[in-house]
Design an enzyme around this catalytic site. Structure first.
Site, mmCIF file in Angstrom:
data_model
loop_
_atom_site.group_PDB
_atom_site.id
_atom_site.type_symbol
_atom_site.label_atom_id
_atom_site.label_comp_id
_atom_site.label_asym_id
_atom_site.label_seq_id
_atom_site.Cartn_x
_atom_site.Cartn_y
_atom_site.Cartn_z
ATOM 1 N N GLY A 55 -48.551 -18.656 42.124
ATOM 2 C CA GLY A 55 -48.058 -17.985 40.924
ATOM 3 C C GLY A 55 -49.172 -17.836 39.904
ATOM 4 N N GLN B 93 -53.059 -16.587 31.890
ATOM 5 C CA GLN B 93 -54.108 -17.321 32.604
ATOM 6 C C GLN B 93 -55.351 -16.478 32.872
ATOM 7 O OE1 GLN B 93 -51.067 -18.777 35.629
ATOM 8 N NE2 GLN B 93 -52.565 -20.412 35.713
ATOM 9 N N CYS C 100 -51.649 -26.076 39.387
ATOM 10 C CA CYS C 100 -51.835 -24.885 38.550
ATOM 11 C C CYS C 100 -53.248 -24.376 38.740
ATOM 12 C CB CYS C 100 -51.593 -25.260 37.088
ATOM 13 S SG CYS C 100 -51.796 -23.891 35.941
ATOM 14 N N LEU C 101 -53.389 -23.062 38.872
ATOM 15 C CA LEU C 101 -54.729 -22.494 39.052
ATOM 16 C C LEU C 101 -55.620 -22.738 37.837
ATOM 17 C CD1 LEU C 101 -53.888 -19.126 40.853
ATOM 18 C CD2 LEU C 101 -54.854 -21.221 41.836
ATOM 19 N N HIS D 257 -42.472 -22.485 35.780
ATOM 20 C CA HIS D 257 -43.855 -22.876 35.481
ATOM 21 C C HIS D 257 -44.616 -21.692 34.859
ATOM 22 C CE1 HIS D 257 -47.805 -24.874 36.898
ATOM 23 N NE2 HIS D 257 -48.158 -23.668 36.495
ATOM 24 N N GLU D 258 -44.413 -20.504 35.446
ATOM 25 C CA GLU D 258 -45.130 -19.322 34.946
ATOM 26 C C GLU D 258 -44.564 -18.861 33.600
ATOM 27 O OE1 GLU D 258 -47.796 -18.852 36.382
ATOM 28 O OE2 GLU D 258 -47.333 -19.911 38.226
ATOM 29 N N HIS E 84 -46.102 -20.726 30.875
ATOM 30 C CA HIS E 84 -47.429 -20.209 30.491
ATOM 31 C C HIS E 84 -47.297 -19.130 29.411
ATOM 32 C CE1 HIS E 84 -50.334 -22.173 33.071
ATOM 33 N NE2 HIS E 84 -49.696 -21.845 34.168
HETATM 34 ZN ZN ZN Z 1 -49.968 -22.656 36.045
#
Ligand code: ZN
Length: 166
Positions: free
Chosen positions: A45, A50, A90-91, A132-133, A136
């Site tokens: 995701g 991000q 998380c990226l 989660h997204e 963000h």
């Molecule tokens: Zn993330």
């Protein structure tokens, strides 16, 4: 085109994303770039925040085959149910995996890549990933759910990684 992913604790991750007013070519290009960046990373995701774009756009693919791209523009979660714990990563927080408690079932609505509204009802990993997204988009990172001590440890670990990478 791949975009650069902001790393925790980059202040850009704290931005509050604005709703997309019109899903136009520029937004579709952003979606394509985000998908490419997510698959390349690889991750399941990615939120526009991000990659430094404070707009309410997320892409998700939790399939093993990596062929089930879901796009959510202006996502809204309307209902949540059934708490459960999932190990999240998380990226923007590379190499860190921690357990987070969230509702495991959600219902919501969003716009697709053509700007058409749709509703979704989902559970399990996909539901966790969407939440989660969406976090963000509101300037929230999953490590915010962890204890202060863990947050400090993660910060130190990432700072060390970045020093080593230079
Ligand atoms: Zn993330």
């Amino acid at each position: 085109m791949q975009r650069q992913i902001l790393r925790y604790p980059d202040p850009g991750l704290r931005a509050h994303a604005a709703p997309v007013r019109v899903v136009d070519e520029q937004v579709r290009r952003l979606i394509d770039d985000m998908a490419e960046t997510m698959y390349q990373a690889p991750g399941i995701g990615l939120a526009a925040i991000q990659v430094g774009v404070p707009q309410r756009v997320i892409v998700v693919d939790v399939s093993n085959e990596r062929n089930d791209l879901r796009v959510f523009v202006n996502p809204e979660i309307i209902e949540r149910d059934g708490m459960g714990v999932t190990e999240e990563g998380c990226l923007s927080v590379p190499g860190v995996f921690e357990e987070v408690a969230r509702p495991q079932k959600i219902r919501g609505r969003a716009l697709d890549r053509d700007g058409r509204p749709f509703e979704f009802e989902t559970e399990g990993l996909l539901a966790v990933c969407i939440q989660h997204e969406v976090d963000h988009l509101n300037g929230k990172v999953f490590v915010d759910y962890l204890s202060r001590l863990k947050q400090q440890r993660i910060r130190k670990k990432l700072e060390k990684q970045q020093r080593l990478a230079m």
